[in-house]
Design an enzyme around this catalytic site. Structure first.
Site, mmCIF file in Angstrom:
data_model
loop_
_atom_site.group_PDB
_atom_site.id
_atom_site.type_symbol
_atom_site.label_atom_id
_atom_site.label_comp_id
_atom_site.label_asym_id
_atom_site.label_seq_id
_atom_site.Cartn_x
_atom_site.Cartn_y
_atom_site.Cartn_z
ATOM 1 N N ASP A 190 32.284 -37.987 31.035
ATOM 2 C CA ASP A 190 33.135 -36.913 30.527
ATOM 3 C C ASP A 190 34.350 -36.819 31.436
ATOM 4 O OD1 ASP A 190 34.350 -34.667 29.579
ATOM 5 O OD2 ASP A 190 32.602 -33.375 29.684
ATOM 6 N N ASN A 223 26.530 -32.313 29.075
ATOM 7 C CA ASN A 223 27.475 -31.203 29.052
ATOM 8 C C ASN A 223 26.758 -29.868 28.988
ATOM 9 O OD1 ASN A 223 29.707 -29.462 27.376
ATOM 10 N ND2 ASN A 223 30.657 -31.013 28.667
#
Length: 639
Positions: free
Chosen positions: A516, A624
């Site tokens: 990410d 996440n």
């Protein structure tokens, strides 16, 4: 097809001009020039200088040129790419500020003229906002311009009828936590436990988030604004932002090359058929099931039980209800509500303050895969205590009491689907295009930062080609750092690798590492430990907030920008947003396009409900969620 990309058409070089004013301190001289020009001047012990694009740049006041020294430098873009881009951003900011826009961190520019009050709350103004980003595509620079909206208080903070947790300074563009506004004194938190009084409170407006919108009753209007007015924002770009024509041509759209728009035909395989739609699981049944669906009810009080008894009977005890039909359609062998052997009741009580159960003797004897249907009296902002304190041997499935009265059929069906998701012996579907990818291990890595507490959380998640979660690892409260701790990453990678071997009895042939954000670490070290045992690998950077978009419907399409960079647009209920994917390293036998296809398919290997898709590839979605919450993620991630 329209993309919000505009080619930057200026010379690829920067000019550095120097000034010397013997009558003024360089720091003060630079500060004054920065203020009147909306552009930063820098200073040293004796000189002041400015770095500007090599275009007609008007510096004011005119008499400043009497202090200009002969020394002048030209820096070509290939000599310092970072300087070129940084200077462009500074110049773009100047153009916006010169034209009555506010600046907000992240290159967001808030219009002070394109603004209107909300119908649902007259204390809030919606400001048309443009987010700007510079892209290098095939060695050419482009500007992406994305319309959005910023919701600010109609009046300055001390006069505003409603408040939020954050204040926005229209002069500096910075946001600060709001502390208080008593007796005409506005206080903010500037970090490191420093609370200060604001000198110019008229410069501060409350900035409202989606949570604030729910609190103050304008969330529905926010959704309507994004649904109906973003298109107008795109159309207004050539006229409203005409000042940007100094660096680009807003009337020339980005031309996508032939073959650069790609569609992936996703096919779901169920037990009794195939379909392009996950929701057809109710038509064709779970790919693997034949398990009983076991559940147990928890109530906050006997009073609550009697209040919802009628609704519960209709929903969970009527054999012809949507709940029972959905369970049968998904292939559950039966529905069973567990009862206490002593009381013969399937209703149990929990403490609504501490979220602890009251009949631990029976509860502790329950085996795995039993759903705990927990009736909540009200919405809980922080649900961590519920997840933390409930028995680990139960699978939590909370429901708000108020939702029971008119719960819609698709929500009930989603609820049953979610229950099946948490039973390891169940498999809703497999993707046809991923069926032969069992030799691949997919790993997502996420860093989340708490700048206030100066801490970082690192999470790694690994899945196989069917979306089965093989491993989740989390390290909390690391020292704040944008870079990953590579020693920790290596240890976590080995654990994920071993979990794959544990399931398949063989090492993976290919490992996909999805990060990410950007890899700002030494990737040679990463490549060294992931290539263990001659494993082939690919390193992928994922930007979940790409600025490139369109008023055309791009959902379910993939756009190729250059040989290594693609953007896919997932199909979601929310506004169209793309995810940018860059293949940093490819050591596999797959082509770049084959890797991109698998990354896109990873958004569909699992569904929280059959009516919604994940925006991120599944291992990255997991990482996440886990990185951002302590316990809440356990309600959504079946691990």
């Amino acid at each position: 097809m329209y993309l919000n990309l505009y080619k930057i058409d200026i010379p690829k070089k920067i000019k550095r001009l120097y000034f010397y004013n013997p009558d003024m301190e360089p720091k003060l001289f630079a500060r004054n020039l920065s203020r009147v020009n909306n552009f930063k001047f820098q200073d040293s012990n004796d000189l002041v200088w400015i770095e500007i694009p090599d275009i007609d740049f008007q510096i004011t006041p005119k008499n400043v040129f009497q202090y200009k020294v002969e020394k002048e430098e030209i820096i070509k873009e290939e000599e310092d790419k970072k300087l070129f881009v940084k200077t462009l951003y500074k110049y773009i900011k100047k153009l916006f500020l010169d034209n009555d826009f506010y600046f907000k961190k992240g290159n967001n520019f808030i219009s002070n003229s394109e603004v209107f009050s909300l119908d649902s709350n007259e204390n809030v103004n919606a400001h048309l906002t443009y987010k700007i980003k510079i892209h290098n595509i095939s060695n050419e620079y482009y500007l992406s311009i994305l319309p959005k909206f910023t919701f600010l208080s109609k009046e300055p903070a001390l006069e505003s009828a409603i408040k939020s947790g954050y204040l926005y300074n229209i002069k500096s563009g910075k946001s600060f936590p709001y502390i208080s506004g008593l007796d005409g004194i506005l206080k903010i938190d500037i970090g490191n436990n420093q609370i200060v009084e604001v000198a110019y409170p008229e410069n501060y407006l409350f900035n409202f988030t989606t949570r604030d919108a729910e609190k103050y009753g304008f969330s529905k209007e926010v959704h309507e604004i994004y649904k109906n007015k973003v298109f107008e924002g795109f159309k207004k770009i050539p006229k409203t932002l005409g000042f940007l024509n100094k660096i680009t041509n807003l009337n020339e759209n980005y031309q996508l090359k032939d073959g650069y728009k790609i569609f992936i035909n996703v096919i779901y395989k169920f037990k009794n058929g195939e379909s392009r739609y996950a929701k057809d699981v109710f038509k064709y049944s779970f790919y693997k099931n034949e398990q009983p669906l076991k559940a147990i009810f928890f109530f906050s009080s006997k009073k609550q039980f009697f209040e919802v008894q009628k609704s519960l009977k209709e929903l969970f005890h009527n054999k012809h209800s949507v709940f029972y039909r959905a369970a049968a359609e998904l292939g559950f062998s039966k529905v069973e509500f567990l009862r206490d052997s002593k009381t013969k009741s399937s209703a149990f009580l929990y403490n609504p303050e501490e979220f602890t159960v009251k009949n631990t003797e029976f509860i502790n004897q329950i085996e795995d895969n039993v759903m705990a249907i927990v009736l909540l009296d009200k919405y809980i902002g922080n649900i961590d205590p519920l997840v933390r304190n409930f028995p680990d041997n139960l699978i939590l499935q909370p429901i708000l009491k108020e939702k029971l009265e008119d719960i819609k059929p698709f929500i009930i069906k989603s609820y049953v689907y979610k229950m099946g998701n948490f039973i390891p012996e169940c498999k809703p579907f497999i993707l046809k295009k991923m069926e032969d990818k069992e030799k691949n291990l997919y790993i997502g890595i996420d860093l989340s930062h708490d700048t206030y507490a100066r801490k970082t959380n690192l999470c790694i998640a690994a899945v196989d080609n069917t979306g089965d979660i093989l491993y989740i690892g989390k390290h909390k409260n690391l020292e704040l750092n944008e870079k990953m701790n590579l020693d920790i990453l290596e240890k976590e990678y080995i654990k994920a690798f071993e979990k794959y071997i544990e399931k398949f009895n063989v090492s993976p042939e290919n490992v996909f590492i999805l990060r990410d954000g950007r890899f700002i670490e030494d990737i040679e070290i990463i490549k060294n430990f992931i290539s263990y045992n001659d494993t082939k690998y690919t390193l992928v950077e994922v930007n979940k907030n790409t600025n490139i978009n369109s008023y055309d419907d791009l959902k379910e399409w993939i756009i190729k920008l250059d040989e290594n960079t693609y953007i896919y647009y997932p199909k979601t209920f929310l506004n169209q947003k793309g995810v940018e994917v860059k293949i940093l390293e490819n050591n596999t036998d797959y082509t770049i396009e084959e890797i991109i296809e698998q990354i896109y398919l990873l958004t569909r290997v699992a569904h929280s409900t059959p009516y919604t898709n994940y925006k991120l590839p599944y291992p990255l979605h997991i990482a996440n969620k886990v990185a951002l919450t302590d316990y809440e993620w356990k309600l959504y991630i079946p691990y």
